[in-house]
Scaffold this active site. Structure first.
Site, mmCIF file in Angstrom:
data_model
loop_
_atom_site.group_PDB
_atom_site.id
_atom_site.type_symbol
_atom_site.label_atom_id
_atom_site.label_comp_id
_atom_site.label_asym_id
_atom_site.label_seq_id
_atom_site.Cartn_x
_atom_site.Cartn_y
_atom_site.Cartn_z
ATOM 1 N N HIS A 136 0.857 -1.194 0.000
ATOM 2 C CA HIS A 136 0.000 0.000 0.000
ATOM 3 C C HIS A 136 0.888 1.237 0.000
ATOM 4 O O HIS A 136 1.103 1.884 1.021
ATOM 5 C CB HIS A 136 -0.922 -0.008 1.216
ATOM 6 C CG HIS A 136 -2.000 1.032 1.163
ATOM 7 N ND1 HIS A 136 -3.268 0.815 1.646
ATOM 8 C CD2 HIS A 136 -2.024 2.296 0.670
ATOM 9 C CE1 HIS A 136 -4.006 1.904 1.477
ATOM 10 N NE2 HIS A 136 -3.255 2.821 0.882
ATOM 11 N N HIS A 221 -10.566 3.718 -5.492
ATOM 12 C CA HIS A 221 -10.459 4.631 -4.351
ATOM 13 C C HIS A 221 -11.675 5.538 -4.307
ATOM 14 O O HIS A 221 -12.108 6.080 -5.328
ATOM 15 C CB HIS A 221 -9.189 5.474 -4.459
ATOM 16 C CG HIS A 221 -8.805 6.147 -3.171
ATOM 17 N ND1 HIS A 221 -9.521 7.204 -2.645
ATOM 18 C CD2 HIS A 221 -7.788 5.905 -2.297
ATOM 19 C CE1 HIS A 221 -8.964 7.588 -1.509
ATOM 20 N NE2 HIS A 221 -7.912 6.819 -1.276
ATOM 21 N N HIS A 248 -10.559 0.904 -1.674
ATOM 22 C CA HIS A 248 -10.778 1.845 -0.572
ATOM 23 C C HIS A 248 -12.235 2.260 -0.731
ATOM 24 O O HIS A 248 -12.581 2.994 -1.655
ATOM 25 C CB HIS A 248 -9.813 3.018 -0.724
ATOM 26 C CG HIS A 248 -10.037 4.159 0.218
ATOM 27 N ND1 HIS A 248 -8.997 4.823 0.829
ATOM 28 C CD2 HIS A 248 -11.161 4.789 0.651
ATOM 29 C CE1 HIS A 248 -9.472 5.803 1.576
ATOM 30 N NE2 HIS A 248 -10.789 5.798 1.481
ATOM 31 N N HIS A 322 -6.451 13.971 2.697
ATOM 32 C CA HIS A 322 -7.594 13.950 1.787
ATOM 33 C C HIS A 322 -8.070 15.345 1.402
ATOM 34 O O HIS A 322 -9.214 15.527 1.014
ATOM 35 C CB HIS A 322 -8.716 13.087 2.366
ATOM 36 C CG HIS A 322 -8.364 11.637 2.356
ATOM 37 N ND1 HIS A 322 -8.426 10.875 1.215
ATOM 38 C CD2 HIS A 322 -7.875 10.821 3.320
ATOM 39 C CE1 HIS A 322 -8.014 9.649 1.485
ATOM 40 N NE2 HIS A 322 -7.669 9.604 2.757
ATOM 41 N N ASP A 362 0.675 2.632 3.725
ATOM 42 C CA ASP A 362 -0.072 3.837 3.329
ATOM 43 C C ASP A 362 0.855 5.053 3.365
ATOM 44 O O ASP A 362 0.532 6.114 3.901
ATOM 45 C CB ASP A 362 -1.285 4.054 4.224
ATOM 46 C CG ASP A 362 -2.440 4.758 3.508
ATOM 47 O OD1 ASP A 362 -2.229 5.268 2.397
ATOM 48 O OD2 ASP A 362 -3.551 4.796 4.062
#
Length: 568
Positions: A136, A221, A248, A322, A362
């Site tokens: 990831h 995603h 995701h 994000h 991540d």
């Protein structure tokens, strides 16, 4: 007459043997040597006055006659397959044989031949593991690769193009042009790499062209719209072209709930990222998918393990990753919906039960690229402290727990992404992507990292010293430079790209290997991590129950493998 020596003396000379126990780092995890493939009295060891000398432990055999390129002597192998001691012979960048090394002309039972052309790596008193795989990765900056490699990771899989805002949030390398550029960039790095295309589309053409261009997998995603139509389209392409799909899911439940997503997946194989949910996914119950036979559930490392600081740091991380704005109430509500201490606590326990199968990072997008291995063992330690020994353990050791946790960043991500023929375990025939550790530093600082049989980084002292003197820290080695880099590392691509000659078309200097067997697998194929409990999440309190049992644990205030290991 045979000579007898004490266990402690033997261990100091040749490393621990059957029945010996040792602690991993400063954790509460204790392993026991299950078996020893070397021969007492015929051990090989390099050095002045030692065994591996001409006519003694070293034969006259040439490479053409079967002598190894490299032999790792007396190593304690820690792998999902077992915890045992052996010599390991390497040829052509792969593990040729695990067994007993030496000179077959003077010693009995030798199946690993040492010759004049054989290099020796002393494994006495060291632990040997497979190189880790981080499945990831946001390829936000190339400097991640150095941090990852020096932590013991030898394969990175993910997507991105650098610090573009799509990459900052999603693990996708979108489109054939970007995939081509990233494949070319991969030539510069001493690590195995694989790239994920963008999987969010309702028609197949835009996905198929990415797989043909070299994407080894596709990523769905939520920031690109993980709708039922996109899920179905992406999985249909993956089934035809034999690539894995990572997902995701939809935190906001705009296009459906977790049940709708599972219906859209329709029993097809999929790798579910950060399945607890803090990293994203149907709030509050994405964690339910750990019970599905076709879902391979994984965690990202910022929630691993649950500590006193976990919840507090996550809100800020999420706002940045994000592209959210604290002045917008809806953005704040979005962030808060994902951070739930109850599901984070349950995640630790589900890992210990073998219900979560994979741990990854991540990287720079709510995860720390250099801490996959460290956080895996911190979690195993936390569970040993809080839950005690696993019921399936035998003897005064934690072998079963250790084998379960090492599988989470070695063999299981390799199986999930079609790479297990080449990487993921210490087994004959696989690439010699290996990591040697001093037991006291296990999980924190590797001693040596080999890639394709060549040392690419190692703990090294002052280059100007008369000997390699302190301070030691991890530095790149010869395998990380020049043509050796291209000969040691590989880039994984789709079968369609391999058959299309992607290496020649893009003039790649690294070799390429095709992924395979990604569609006919499932949770049952996850080694030592295939448990499928029935999960219930209380929508008001977020309490998690597995087969009716409440899953809860306290956060730890202090962890092993932490500050005492990282003064420099």
């Amino acid at each position: 007459m045979p000579a007898s020596i004490s266990r402690s003396t033997y261990a100091s000379m040749f490393g621990p043997t059957t029945g010996d126990r040792l602690r991993l780092g400063d954790t509460e995890l204790v392993i026991e040597v299950e078996r020893d493939l070397t021969t007492y009295g015929e051990e090989v060891k390099f050095g002045g006055g030692k065994v591996i000398r001409d006519g003694m432990g070293q034969s006259q055999r040439t490479r053409a006659e079967g002598a190894m390129d490299t032999v790792i002597t007396n190593a304690l192998i820690v792998d999902w397959t077992g915890i045992y001691k052996a010599d390991v012979g390497l040829r052509d960048g792969r593990i040729a044989k695990i067994g007993k090394a030496g000179n077959p002309d003077t010693q009995p039972g030798v199946d690993i031949v040492i010759g004049p052309g054989t290099e020796i790596i002393a494994g006495e008193g060291r632990i040997l593991t497979a190189g880790g795989m981080d499945a990831h990765i946001h390829f936000i900056c190339p400097q991640q690769i150095e941090d990852s490699l020096h932590s013991g990771i030898t394969t990175m899989l993910g997507g991105g193009t650098g610090p573009a805002h799509g990459t900052l949030a999603t693990t996708c390398t979108p489109g054939p042009w970007h995939i081509g550029r990233m494949l070319q960039a991969a030539d510069a790095f001493p690590i195995n790499l694989a790239f994920a295309g963008k999987g969010n589309a309702s028609l197949p053409a835009g996905l198929e062209e990415q797989v043909r261009a070299g994407a080894s997998c596709l990523k769905l995603h939520e920031d690109w719209g993980t709708t039922p139509a996109a899920i179905d389209c992406c999985l249909s392409v993956a089934d035809r072209m034999d690539v894995q799909v990572m997902i995701h899911t939809d935190t906001l439940n705009e296009s459906g709930f977790v049940e709708n997503t599972l219906a859209a997946i329709g029993g097809r194989t999929i790798h579910a990222f950060h399945t607890e949910g803090a990293g994203g996914g149907h709030a509050p119950d994405i964690i339910k998918v750990v019970g599905a036979a076709n879902v391979i559930p994984s965690s990202t490392n910022p929630t691993m393990p649950y500590t006193a600081n976990t919840v507090e740091e996550h809100l800020d991380m999420l706002m940045v990753c994000h592209h959210l704005d604290r002045s917008i109430p809806e953005d704040v509500a979005f962030a808060e919906s994902r951070i739930r201490k109850e599901t984070i606590a349950a995640e630790d326990i589900l890992h210990d039960m073998g219900a979560f199968s994979v741990i990854s990072s991540d990287s720079q997008a709510m995860g720390r690229v250099g801490e996959v291995i460290t956080r895996t063992w911190q979690t195993a330690h936390k569970m040993k402290v809080q839950r005690g020994r696993l019921a399936e353990e035998t003897g005064a050791n934690d072998n079963q727990r250790v084998r379960r946790y090492i599988a989470k960043y070695t063999i299981n991500p390799a199986i999930a992404h079609g790479l297990s023929r080449h990487i993921g375990s210490v087994e004959e025939g696989k690439r010699a992507d290996l990591v040697l550790w001093q037991p006291a530093f296990f999980g924190a600082k590797p001693d040596l990292v080999l890639l394709g049989g060549m040392i690419v980084c190692a703990q090294m002292g002052d280059p100007n010293g008369s000997i390699p003197a302190q301070p030691y820290y991890s530095r790149p080695m010869f395998g990380a430079f020049g043509g050796a880099l291209h000969a040691s590392a590989v880039t994984f691509v789709s079968q369609a790209a391999e058959e299309d000659g992607v290496g020649e078309r893009l003039r790649l200097q690294k070799g390429t290997l095709a992924v395979e067997g990604t569609r006919d697998i499932g949770k049952a194929d996850m080694k030592l991590n295939a448990h499928r409990p029935s999960i219930e999440v209380n929508p008001e309190t977020y309490e998690v129950r597995a087969d009716g049992e409440l899953l809860t644990c306290q956060p730890l205030a202090e962890l092993p493998l932490a500050q005492r290991y990282f003064l420099y």
